[in-house]
Design a protein around this motif. Structure first.
Motif, PDB file in Angstrom:
ATOM      1  N   ASP A 244      87.215 -19.767  19.665  1.00  0.00           N
ATOM      2  CA  ASP A 244      85.916 -20.433  19.456  1.00  0.00           C
ATOM      3  C   ASP A 244      84.762 -19.684  20.125  1.00  0.00           C
ATOM      4  N   GLN A 247      81.949 -15.463  17.983  1.00  0.00           N
ATOM      5  CA  GLN A 247      81.355 -15.881  16.707  1.00  0.00           C
ATOM      6  C   GLN A 247      80.855 -14.689  15.901  1.00  0.00           C
ATOM      7  N   GLY A 415      90.950 -25.843  22.469  1.00  0.00           N
ATOM      8  CA  GLY A 415      90.495 -24.564  21.942  1.00  0.00           C
ATOM      9  C   GLY A 415      91.429 -23.472  22.358  1.00  0.00           C
TER      10      GLY A 415
END
Ligand SMILES: Cc1cc2nc3c(=O)[nH]c(=O)nc-3n(C[C@H](O)[C@H](O)[C@H](O)COP(=O)(O)OP(=O)(O)OC[C@H]3O[C@@H](n4cnc5c(N)ncnc54)[C@H](O)[C@@H]3O)c2cc1C
Length: 417
Positions: A244, A247, A415
């Protein structure tokens, strides 16, 4: 002892292995002809980036190439190894390499090949035979045209290996490998990641200025499908595969996949011909071993060529000695990469606790991290060297700043990181 100028070598194939081998032989005092059907422009054109280890850095320094290549390389000072299914991370840093200036370097194919070809073109003992089609010159004993050594660096399908009838033990992986350059947020420019995902390993390699080379292993059918996606759907899939915290913002080139295989020639020499690089072996790209393993072939060849030029090794013995010396490194590296892929590319419930325990210990014990990193960066045969070579003979890029911390980082719940 004076060097003999009369030793002649023919290098077949001017990829990164053959080009470096030709330079190494010329630097050792040999006369060298380098032949490839591709012209220089084509040889430089590939859209690839390589992870260079300390074994490659040592060889490039010995051949006086390192300082010129360095400005085009992106050093990384941390390597995050993450088992996604077991939710464990180990961070390797300079402290695990006796405060070396970098854990490794990432470099693009184009500047590397441009440098090698420039040096080759300017070398008085090198003759370039690039961009010529047609059969290889067989050599004429009457004119003394028979080379003392033929170096086959003509890639995984090696016509030289085939023509000599040397068999190849080969096992394709069900995984393929997709490479692409992207712009990423959330990843430091001096940090590389090796994500061990159930579908296959995934490397995130920094190229500087927020650009990263991704080496994404996954089942071959999935790689083919990913290759055909448009930019936006590809970035969506990519975001789903990355932790996560990372990006993807933009695609910088077109994703390309290539098949991966474990392969090893049944012998590494026949008569005066030696196989180097991917004409002799291939391994899974996990851990960025491929080209570094090829270049360790070149390092051995360089040592033996120097001995032959000094008259302490008969040129006819080079093949046999080369073969004997390369087997341990090749076998151990191929085995280690294969084991990593088999152990970590799954969610097997019996393996997860073992993997978790192993990574926890690796993270806790600095000595184990140092040994693991030394095996990865120097090759498994040199990891017990009493004085690690990164302590000697090379300049620091910059003082090593203290790292925020090493060790196991259990993932926060919910996560991957
Ligand atoms: C599509 C693809 C993408 C890749 N991407 C990456 C990546 O991003 N990062 C990474 O680390 N590795 C990557 N790899 C692997 C990497 O390219 C190899 O590890 C590396 O190229 C091996 O170098 P080599 O010189 O041994 O062989 P090669 O690079 O294959 O070079 C062989 C040379 O021999 C020449 N040749 C062929 N036949 C003859 C003949 N009859 N006579 C003379 N010459 C001949 C060829 O023209 C070629 O120049 C990729 C591989 C592929 C196929």
């Amino acid at each position: 002892m004076a060097m003999s100028p009369s030793l002649q070598a023919r290098v077949v194939g001017a990829g990164p292995t053959g080009a470096l081998a030709a330079l190494a032989l010329a630097e050792a005092g040999w006369g060298v002809t380098l032949r490839d059907p591709l012209p220089p422009t084509e040889l430089q054109r590939r859209q690839r980036a390589y992870a260079f280890t300390h074994s490659s850095r040592e060889l490039l320094q010995r051949l006086d190439l390192w300082n010129e290549l360095l400005p085009s390389l992106s050093p990384f000072r941390r390597l995050r190894l993450r088992d996604v299914a077991a939710e464990r991370t180990v961070i390797f840093g300079p402290a695990d390499l006796a405060d070396a200036e970098a854990v490794g370097w990432i470099g693009s194919h184009q500047p590397l090949m441009a440098l090698l070809l420039r040096r080759l073109a300017g070398h008085p003992r090198v003759r370039l035979d690039l961009g010529m089609n047609g059969p290889d010159a067989p050599g004429d004993p009457a004119t003394g045209d028979v080379p003392d050594l033929v170096v086959a660096a003509d890639g995984p399908d090696s016509p030289t290996r085939r023509s000599l009838g040397i068999g190849l033990w080969s096992r394709p992986y069900r995984q393929a490998c997709l490479t692409v350059q992207v712009e990423l947020r959330g990843c430091d420019d001096d940090e590389a990641w090796e994500l061990l995902r159930p579908e296959g390993p995934f490397a995130v390699l920094p190229l500087g200025e927020r650009r990263f080379q991704l080496v994404w292993s996954a089942p071959a059918s999935r790689c083919r499908q990913l290759e055909t996606l448009g930019d936006a759907p590809f970035l969506d899939r990519l975001a789903g595969a990355l932790p996560d915290t990372l990006q993807p913002d933009a695609l910088l080139d077109h994703p390309r996949s290539f098949p991966v295989a474990l392969a090893l020639a049944r012998r590494l020499h026949l008569g005066t011909t030696v196989l180097v690089g991917e004409s002799a072996h291939r391994c899974h790209p996990v851990g960025g071993q491929g080209l570094n393993l090829c270049w360790r072939d070149v390092a051995e060849l360089h040592r033996l060529a120097l001995r032959a030029a000094r008259g302490t090794l008969h040129p006819r013995r080079i093949g046999a000695v080369y073969g004997r010396r390369r087997w341990p490194d090749l076998l151990l590296t191929l085995l280690a990469t294969d084991l990593l892929v088999r152990l970590f590319s799954n969610r097997h419930p019996a393996l997860l606790p073992l993997r978790s325990l192993a990574l926890e210990q690796l993270a806790r014990l600095g000595r184990c991290r140092s040994l693991a990193l030394a095996a990865m960066t120097l090759g498994p045969c040199r990891w017990l060297a009493p004085a690690p070579p990164w302590r000697h003979g090379h300049q620091q890029l910059s003082p090593a700043p203290a790292l925020p911390g090493h060790g196991a980082v259990p993932a926060p719940s919910g996560g991957p990181e």
